[in-house]
Design a protein around this motif. Structure first.
Motif, PDB file in Angstrom:
ATOM      1  N   THR A  97       5.327   9.377   5.992  1.00 14.10           N
ATOM      2  CA  THR A  97       4.555   9.146   6.726  1.00 14.10           C
ATOM      3  C   THR A  97       4.515  10.382   7.789  1.00 14.10           C
ATOM      4  N   ILE A  98       5.545  10.831   8.081  1.00 15.94           N
ATOM      5  CA  ILE A  98       6.044  12.068   8.991  1.00 15.94           C
ATOM      6  C   ILE A  98       5.273  13.333   8.337  1.00 15.94           C
ATOM      7  N   TYR A  99       5.583  13.339   6.999  1.00 14.37           N
ATOM      8  CA  TYR A  99       5.159  14.422   6.011  1.00 14.37           C
ATOM      9  C   TYR A  99       3.816  14.713   6.093  1.00 14.37           C
ATOM     10  N   VAL A 100       3.055  13.362   5.997  1.00 11.69           N
ATOM     11  CA  VAL A 100       1.527  13.483   5.897  1.00 11.69           C
ATOM     12  C   VAL A 100       0.750  13.324   7.168  1.00 11.69           C
ATOM     13  N   MET A 101       1.328  12.907   8.026  1.00  9.60           N
ATOM     14  CA  MET A 101       0.696  12.753   9.468  1.00  9.60           C
ATOM     15  C   MET A 101       1.045  14.049  10.361  1.00  9.60           C
ATOM     16  N   THR A 102       2.234  14.384  10.464  1.00  9.83           N
ATOM     17  CA  THR A 102       2.653  15.390  11.572  1.00  9.83           C
ATOM     18  C   THR A 102       3.248  16.686  11.020  1.00  9.83           C
ATOM     19  N   GLY A 103       3.899  16.527   9.897  1.00 10.21           N
ATOM     20  CA  GLY A 103       4.798  17.728   9.077  1.00 10.21           C
ATOM     21  C   GLY A 103       5.698  17.950  10.012  1.00 10.21           C
ATOM     22  N   GLY A 104       6.298  17.131  10.818  1.00  9.42           N
ATOM     23  CA  GLY A 104       7.546  17.548  11.541  1.00  9.42           C
ATOM     24  C   GLY A 104       7.051  17.844  12.915  1.00  9.42           C
ATOM     25  N   GLY A 105       5.861  18.044  13.266  1.00 10.24           N
ATOM     26  CA  GLY A 105       5.354  18.653  14.638  1.00 10.24           C
ATOM     27  C   GLY A 105       5.185  17.274  15.339  1.00 10.24           C
ATOM     28  N   VAL A 162      -2.691   8.885   5.908  1.00 13.31           N
ATOM     29  CA  VAL A 162      -3.954   9.378   6.018  1.00 13.31           C
ATOM     30  C   VAL A 162      -4.849   8.466   6.768  1.00 13.31           C
ATOM     31  N   VAL A 163      -4.810   7.145   6.646  1.00 10.35           N
ATOM     32  CA  VAL A 163      -5.831   6.173   7.354  1.00 10.35           C
ATOM     33  C   VAL A 163      -5.569   6.287   8.900  1.00 10.35           C
ATOM     34  N   THR A 204       0.929  -1.092   0.031  1.00 14.33           N
ATOM     35  CA  THR A 204      -0.037   0.011   0.025  1.00 14.33           C
ATOM     36  C   THR A 204       0.842   1.298   0.234  1.00 14.33           C
ATOM     37  N   SER A 205       0.184   2.359  -0.298  1.00 12.15           N
ATOM     38  CA  SER A 205       1.059   3.489  -0.518  1.00 12.15           C
ATOM     39  C   SER A 205       1.504   4.199   0.888  1.00 12.15           C
ATOM     40  N   PHE A 206       2.723   4.751   1.147  1.00 12.05           N
ATOM     41  CA  PHE A 206       2.860   5.318   2.477  1.00 12.05           C
ATOM     42  C   PHE A 206       1.913   6.576   2.587  1.00 12.05           C
TER      43      PHE A 206
END
Length: 288
Positions: free
Chosen positions: A228-236, A120-121, A113-115
């Motif tokens: 994963t980090i970019y989609v879920m938290t953006g580094g925060g 997102v899920v 599956t796509s990262f």
């Protein structure tokens, strides 16, 4: 002499296309990044040689030191988690006789599956009003801000990445388990060895080459985690998940400071190399 050289030359011709691709897309870019790290490279293509100034700048950059700490913590959480998950599922699949192919496909499915899709899920699962907190509410547990607490965000992200990526390592370890002669285990069973003794004294030593490969691959994956980090938290939050690879992205594609971004990339390359050599040394020591 002609007969002696025929086999090596034939083998070289077979690997030559992949070797050329490896040189073009791996070795040359790495050398180019090493050279770029010694320059002040602008987006216009103009550059000036600055020597080791970019490396000296690292020591005074609080973002670099913080991202280095975050990266090491993330690796320390992710690698044991994914290796244990892969090893456990490989051992279970090796013992399963009925519908083994179906279980193998189901466990491998997250890997293909796509990262971005997985991020997102899982972001929806982790949200304050998401699925996981809904289940906790039914158990009379207060909602948890998994992606908004600095102490929880890295384990939460590591769990997502481990769920997404353990399938590949599972297949590698399963292949290693299949290569172990059954006569060894049967002889140990006849001698009275229990399951733990058979695993520790026979399975684990013979599985060490595959385990080393998995450790190196998953360590490299952990250091390079970005999607994963970019989609879920953006580094925060508050840069609690701001890793080195995210810093490379910011410096290169936000601030267009390509020389400094290349410097961070070389540091990341050296860090992965050192960690891999340490892993190799530890596993070699275990074989003695």
């Amino acid at each position: 002499m002609r007969q002696r050289l025929r086999d090596p030359i034939t083998g070289l011709l077979f690997v030559l296309p992949m070797l050329v691709l490896f040189l073009i897309f791996r070795i040359f870019p790495t050398l180019g990044a090493a050279g770029m790290s010694l320059t002040d490279w602008k987006i216009s293509g103009e550059w000036s040689f600055v020597g080791a100034d970019n490396y000296a700048r690292l020591l005074d950059d609080p973002n670099f030191l913080a991202s280095l700490r975050v990266t090491l913590v993330y690796v320390a959480v992710y690698v044991p988690l994914v290796v244990l998950a892969a090893l456990g599922t490989a051992l279970l699949l090796n013992a399963v006789v009925f519908m083994r192919g179906l279980f193998r496909g189901m466990l491998f499915l997250p890997y293909v599956t796509s990262f971005v899709l997985a991020g997102v899920v899982w972001k929806w699962i982790y949200e304050y009003n998401g699925l996981l907190n809904g289940l906790l509410a039914k158990a009379d547990v207060a909602p948890v801000k998994f992606l908004e607490e600095s102490s929880l965000v890295l384990p939460a992200l590591a769990l997502v990445s481990a769920w997404k990526g353990f399938g590949y390592s599972m297949l590698i370890l399963l292949a290693g388990l299949k290569s172990i002669p059954g006569s060894y285990l049967e002889a140990a069973r006849v001698d009275g060895a229990n399951a733990w003794q058979r695993f520790r004294r026979i399975v684990l030593p013979l599985l060490r080459p595959a385990l080393f490969f998995v450790l190196v691959i998953e360590t490299i994956t952990a250091f390079q985690t970005f999607d994963t980090i970019y989609v879920m938290t953006g580094g925060g939050p508050a840069k609690a998940s701001y890793t080195l690879i995210y810093g490379i992205y910011d410096q290169g594609f936000k601030f267009f400071d390509f020389g400094y971004a290349a410097t961070l990339g070389i540091v990341l390359f050296a860090l992965v190399l050192v960690v891999s050599l340490i892993q190799r040394r530890l596993l070699d020591r275990g074989e003695r």
